[in-house]
Write an enzyme that holds these catalytic residues in place. Sequence first.
Site, PDB file in Angstrom:
ATOM      1  N   ARG A 156       0.836  -1.219   0.000  1.00 30.60           N
ATOM      2  CA  ARG A 156       0.000   0.000   0.000  1.00 30.60           C
ATOM      3  C   ARG A 156       0.866   1.261   0.000  1.00 30.60           C
ATOM      4  NH1 ARG A 156      -2.945  -3.732  -0.677  1.00 30.60           N
ATOM      5  NH2 ARG A 156      -5.032  -4.039   0.179  1.00 30.60           N
ATOM      6  N   SER A 230     -10.763  -0.946   3.225  1.00 25.36           N
ATOM      7  CA  SER A 230     -10.013  -1.009   4.503  1.00 25.36           C
ATOM      8  C   SER A 230      -9.607   0.404   4.901  1.00 25.36           C
ATOM      9  CB  SER A 230      -8.726  -1.822   4.330  1.00 25.36           C
ATOM     10  OG  SER A 230      -8.996  -3.125   3.889  1.00 25.36           O
ATOM     11  N   GLU A 326      -4.962   3.829   5.862  1.00 25.13           N
ATOM     12  CA  GLU A 326      -4.615   3.578   4.468  1.00 25.13           C
ATOM     13  C   GLU A 326      -5.255   4.649   3.584  1.00 25.13           C
ATOM     14  OE1 GLU A 326      -6.846   1.477   1.438  1.00 25.13           O
ATOM     15  OE2 GLU A 326      -5.706  -0.303   2.030  1.00 25.13           O
TER      16      GLU A 326
HETATM   17  P1  FAD Z   1      -9.193   8.364  -5.438  1.00 26.87           P
HETATM   18  O1  FAD Z   1      -9.862   7.981  -4.172  1.00 26.87           O
HETATM   19  O2  FAD Z   1      -9.912   9.281  -6.352  1.00 26.87           O
HETATM   20  O3  FAD Z   1      -7.766   8.993  -5.095  1.00 26.87           O
HETATM   21  C1  FAD Z   1      -6.911   8.396  -4.151  1.00 26.87           C
HETATM   22  C2  FAD Z   1      -5.649   9.249  -4.012  1.00 26.87           C
HETATM   23  O4  FAD Z   1      -4.909   9.207  -5.219  1.00 26.87           O
HETATM   24  C3  FAD Z   1      -5.947  10.732  -3.781  1.00 26.87           C
HETATM   25  O5  FAD Z   1      -4.979  11.250  -2.916  1.00 26.87           O
HETATM   26  C4  FAD Z   1      -5.846  11.353  -5.153  1.00 26.87           C
HETATM   27  O6  FAD Z   1      -5.456  12.716  -5.137  1.00 26.87           O
HETATM   28  C5  FAD Z   1      -4.785  10.503  -5.800  1.00 26.87           C
HETATM   29  N1  FAD Z   1      -4.977  10.351  -7.244  1.00 26.87           N
HETATM   30  C6  FAD Z   1      -6.036   9.772  -7.861  1.00 26.87           C
HETATM   31  N2  FAD Z   1      -5.818   9.737  -9.194  1.00 26.87           N
HETATM   32  C7  FAD Z   1      -4.623  10.338  -9.412  1.00 26.87           C
HETATM   33  C8  FAD Z   1      -3.851  10.595 -10.571  1.00 26.87           C
HETATM   34  N3  FAD Z   1      -4.267  10.272 -11.785  1.00 26.87           N
HETATM   35  N4  FAD Z   1      -2.653  11.199 -10.415  1.00 26.87           N
HETATM   36  C9  FAD Z   1      -2.207  11.550  -9.198  1.00 26.87           C
HETATM   37  N5  FAD Z   1      -2.894  11.338  -8.061  1.00 26.87           N
HETATM   38  C10 FAD Z   1      -4.079  10.722  -8.171  1.00 26.87           C
HETATM   39  N6  FAD Z   1      -7.596  -0.936  -2.391  1.00 26.87           N
HETATM   40  C11 FAD Z   1      -6.737  -1.996  -2.484  1.00 26.87           C
HETATM   41  O7  FAD Z   1      -5.516  -1.806  -2.624  1.00 26.87           O
HETATM   42  N7  FAD Z   1      -7.179  -3.280  -2.411  1.00 26.87           N
HETATM   43  C12 FAD Z   1      -8.488  -3.582  -2.257  1.00 26.87           C
HETATM   44  O8  FAD Z   1      -8.848  -4.752  -2.192  1.00 26.87           O
HETATM   45  C13 FAD Z   1      -9.406  -2.494  -2.158  1.00 26.87           C
HETATM   46  N8  FAD Z   1     -10.724  -2.742  -1.952  1.00 26.87           N
HETATM   47  C14 FAD Z   1     -11.610  -1.711  -1.839  1.00 26.87           C
HETATM   48  C15 FAD Z   1     -12.964  -1.996  -1.630  1.00 26.87           C
HETATM   49  C16 FAD Z   1     -13.878  -0.979  -1.508  1.00 26.87           C
HETATM   50  C17 FAD Z   1     -15.343  -1.318  -1.279  1.00 26.87           C
HETATM   51  C18 FAD Z   1     -13.459   0.377  -1.608  1.00 26.87           C
HETATM   52  C19 FAD Z   1     -14.461   1.496  -1.510  1.00 26.87           C
HETATM   53  C20 FAD Z   1     -12.116   0.678  -1.794  1.00 26.87           C
HETATM   54  C21 FAD Z   1     -11.175  -0.365  -1.907  1.00 26.87           C
HETATM   55  N9  FAD Z   1      -9.798  -0.112  -2.101  1.00 26.87           N
HETATM   56  C22 FAD Z   1      -8.919  -1.168  -2.231  1.00 26.87           C
HETATM   57  C23 FAD Z   1      -9.300   1.260  -2.158  1.00 26.87           C
HETATM   58  C24 FAD Z   1      -9.434   1.930  -3.562  1.00 26.87           C
HETATM   59  O9  FAD Z   1     -10.312   1.232  -4.384  1.00 26.87           O
HETATM   60  C25 FAD Z   1      -8.071   2.054  -4.263  1.00 26.87           C
HETATM   61  O10 FAD Z   1      -7.155   2.766  -3.475  1.00 26.87           O
HETATM   62  C26 FAD Z   1      -8.191   2.736  -5.631  1.00 26.87           C
HETATM   63  O11 FAD Z   1      -6.964   2.646  -6.312  1.00 26.87           O
HETATM   64  C27 FAD Z   1      -8.587   4.212  -5.519  1.00 26.87           C
HETATM   65  O12 FAD Z   1      -8.868   4.688  -6.814  1.00 26.87           O
HETATM   66  P2  FAD Z   1      -9.636   6.046  -7.035  1.00 26.87           P
HETATM   67  O13 FAD Z   1      -9.575   6.371  -8.479  1.00 26.87           O
HETATM   68  O14 FAD Z   1     -11.002   5.960  -6.446  1.00 26.87           O
HETATM   69  O15 FAD Z   1      -8.738   7.055  -6.204  1.00 26.87           O
HETATM   70  N1  EPU Z   2     -10.933 -10.803  10.396  1.00 30.05           N
HETATM   71  C1  EPU Z   2     -11.425 -10.629  11.668  1.00 30.05           C
HETATM   72  N2  EPU Z   2     -12.523  -9.832  11.834  1.00 30.05           N
HETATM   73  C2  EPU Z   2     -13.130  -9.214  10.791  1.00 30.05           C
HETATM   74  C3  EPU Z   2     -12.623  -9.400   9.495  1.00 30.05           C
HETATM   75  C4  EPU Z   2     -11.501 -10.206   9.318  1.00 30.05           C
HETATM   76  O1  EPU Z   2     -10.901 -11.168  12.645  1.00 30.05           O
HETATM   77  O2  EPU Z   2     -14.112  -8.485  11.025  1.00 30.05           O
HETATM   78  C5  EPU Z   2      -9.727 -11.637  10.210  1.00 30.05           C
HETATM   79  C6  EPU Z   2      -9.992 -12.785   9.223  1.00 30.05           C
HETATM   80  O3  EPU Z   2     -10.471 -13.899   9.876  1.00 30.05           O
HETATM   81  C7  EPU Z   2      -8.635 -13.004   8.632  1.00 30.05           C
HETATM   82  C8  EPU Z   2      -7.980 -11.637   8.681  1.00 30.05           C
HETATM   83  O4  EPU Z   2      -8.723 -10.846   9.595  1.00 30.05           O
HETATM   84  O5  EPU Z   2      -7.877 -13.860   9.454  1.00 30.05           O
HETATM   85  C9  EPU Z   2      -7.849 -10.958   7.333  1.00 30.05           C
HETATM   86  O6  EPU Z   2      -9.124 -10.678   6.789  1.00 30.05           O
HETATM   87  P1  EPU Z   2      -9.376 -10.554   5.201  1.00 30.05           P
HETATM   88  O7  EPU Z   2      -8.918 -11.779   4.505  1.00 30.05           O
HETATM   89  O8  EPU Z   2     -10.779 -10.116   5.027  1.00 30.05           O
HETATM   90  O9  EPU Z   2      -8.381  -9.419   4.718  1.00 30.05           O
HETATM   91  P2  EPU Z   2      -7.978  -7.993   5.311  1.00 30.05           P
HETATM   92  O10 EPU Z   2      -6.604  -8.081   5.873  1.00 30.05           O
HETATM   93  O11 EPU Z   2      -9.044  -7.443   6.191  1.00 30.05           O
HETATM   94  C10 EPU Z   2      -6.840  -7.242   3.100  1.00 30.05           C
HETATM   95  C11 EPU Z   2      -6.752  -5.938   2.355  1.00 30.05           C
HETATM   96  C12 EPU Z   2      -7.963  -5.778   1.451  1.00 30.05           C
HETATM   97  C13 EPU Z   2      -7.978  -6.924   0.447  1.00 30.05           C
HETATM   98  C14 EPU Z   2      -8.030  -8.252   1.213  1.00 30.05           C
HETATM   99  C15 EPU Z   2      -7.874  -9.445   0.293  1.00 30.05           C
HETATM  100  C16 EPU Z   2      -5.442  -4.369   3.654  1.00 30.05           C
HETATM  101  C17 EPU Z   2      -5.459  -3.178   4.559  1.00 30.05           C
HETATM  102  N3  EPU Z   2      -6.648  -4.825   3.277  1.00 30.05           N
HETATM  103  O12 EPU Z   2      -7.962  -7.140   3.950  1.00 30.05           O
HETATM  104  O13 EPU Z   2      -7.840  -4.544   0.747  1.00 30.05           O
HETATM  105  O14 EPU Z   2      -9.069  -6.827  -0.428  1.00 30.05           O
HETATM  106  O15 EPU Z   2      -6.946  -8.316   2.170  1.00 30.05           O
HETATM  107  O16 EPU Z   2      -6.576  -9.508  -0.171  1.00 30.05           O
HETATM  108  O17 EPU Z   2      -4.386  -4.867   3.305  1.00 30.05           O
HETATM  109  C18 EPU Z   2      -8.371  -2.228   0.826  1.00 30.05           C
HETATM  110  O18 EPU Z   2      -7.155  -1.991   0.759  1.00 30.05           O
HETATM  111  O19 EPU Z   2      -9.229  -1.304   0.849  1.00 30.05           O
HETATM  112  C19 EPU Z   2      -8.851  -3.605   0.866  1.00 30.05           C
HETATM  113  C20 EPU Z   2     -10.142  -3.913   0.963  1.00 30.05           C
END
Ligand code: FAD
Ligand code: EPU
Length: 330
Positions: A156, A230, A326
Amino acid sequence: MKNLLAYNTFKINSTCDNLFEFYDIAGLKLLLTSYGSGVKVLGGGSNVLMMTSHFDTIFINRIKGIQILDENEDYCLVEVGAGENWHQFVMWAVYHNLGGLENLALIPGTVGAAPIQNIGAYGTEQQSSFVSLKALNRKGLFTTVFENAVCEFGYRDSVFKNELKDQFIITHVTYRFDKKPIANNSYKDVKEKLQSKNITHPSIKDIAETVIEIRSAKLPDPKVIGNAGSFFKNPVISKSAFENLVVNFPDMPHYLVDESFIKIPAAWLIDQSGLKGYRKGDTGTHINQALVIVNHGSATGEEIFDMAMHIQKVVFEKFKVTIEPEVNIW
Ligand code: FAD
Ligand code: EPU
C-alpha cells in the site's frame, strides 16, 4: 458551488467552488495554468476521506483509452488512460486472456490511482504487472515516465505517497500481460472457493469470477453504504514484537513478510478490541468486516476521522500496536 457527494464513496457532503474534468494532457495543462498546482485531483474517490467541508478546486481524471504498444506470442504491453475504470480494464484483459491483474478484479476506482498505493488483493499487487507510468509535473507542466523500479512500490505504498506526494498527476499507465497466463490461486479464500466449485485447473476468468464472488460477499458495496474499503493498513511488526504479543494472544492470525517482519490483520485487532459493528451516530465499523469504517447516512468527514482515531486508540491500549490509516485524509 458544487456538491461532492457523488464523487467520493464515503458519501461525504463536502462542496467545492470549481469542479473540472480533464480528458487529455493538453486539457490538464490548461487547467493547471489557470487554477495553479495546489488543486486536488480525484479519480473515483474510493480512497479519500474528505475532512474539509469546502474545497477550492478539484480536477477529475477522465483520460480514457486502451492501446496495445507491443506484443509477441508470450506477452502484451498495454498503455491505458489513467481515467479508465480499474475493474473494467481488468475485465478487458481477462476477456482477451491476458493474465496478471485478474486477482485485482472489482477493486473500485481508476487506473491512475492504482500505482499510488500499489493496490493489492487476493495474492497480487499491481506492481507485478506494472511497467511504467506517464505523469505531468504540476508546477513545471512537463511529462515524465516513471519505470517500475523508481516507483518504490511497497505494501500500500509508493514514491507518490512519499517524496513525490502531490507533485505529479498520472495520465497513463503501462502494464505487461502474460499471453500464456498461469492462474494464481495462492490466497486461502480463493483456493477454498475454487475447491467448493470443483475447479481444479482454474483459468484467469475463473480467478476473476471467484474473486468477484468473495469480494461481493465480504465487502460492503459503497452504492449501498458509504465506505472506502479497509480504513487502516495491516500493521507490519518486528519478529521480536510479535513474539512478545503472541504470548498473550496465541490465536492471533499472522503472515510472514520476511525473516524479520510479520504482518497482523488490523481487522482481527479491531474485532478483538470489541469494535466490530460498533456504531456512534452515523459512523462505525462494518458488521461483517471490522476494518471497514462506514457512513450509515449523514456522518461528516470529521465524525468518521474521530471514529478512526478512537479505534486506533482502543487497539493501541489493548495490543500496543499502532494501526495507520490507508485512506487519504483530505
Ligand atoms: P481516489 O480515491 O480518487 O484517489 C486516491 C488518491 O490518489 C488521492 O490522494 C488522489 O489525489 C490521488 N490520485 C487519484 N488519481 C490520481 C492521478 N491520476 N494522479 C495523481 N494522483 C491521483 N484498495 C486496495 O488496494 N485493495 C483492495 O482490495 C481495495 N478494496 C476496496 C474496496 C472498496 C469497497 C473500496 C471502496 C475501496 C477499496 N480499495 C482497495 C481502495 C481503492 O479502491 C483504491 O485505493 C483505488 O486505487 C482508488 O482509486 P480512485 O480512483 O477511487 O482514487
Ligand atoms: N478478520 C477478523 N474480523 C473481521 C474481518 C476479518 O478477525 O471483522 C480476520 C480474518 O479472519 C482473517 C484476517 O482478519 O484472518 C484478514 O481478513 P481478510 O482476509 O478479510 O483481509 P484484510 O486483511 O481485512 C486485506 C486488504 C484488502 C484486500 C483483502 C484481500 C489491507 C489493509 N486490506 O484485507 O484490501 O481486499 O486483504 O486480499 O491490506 C483495501 O485496501 O481497501 C482492501 C479492501
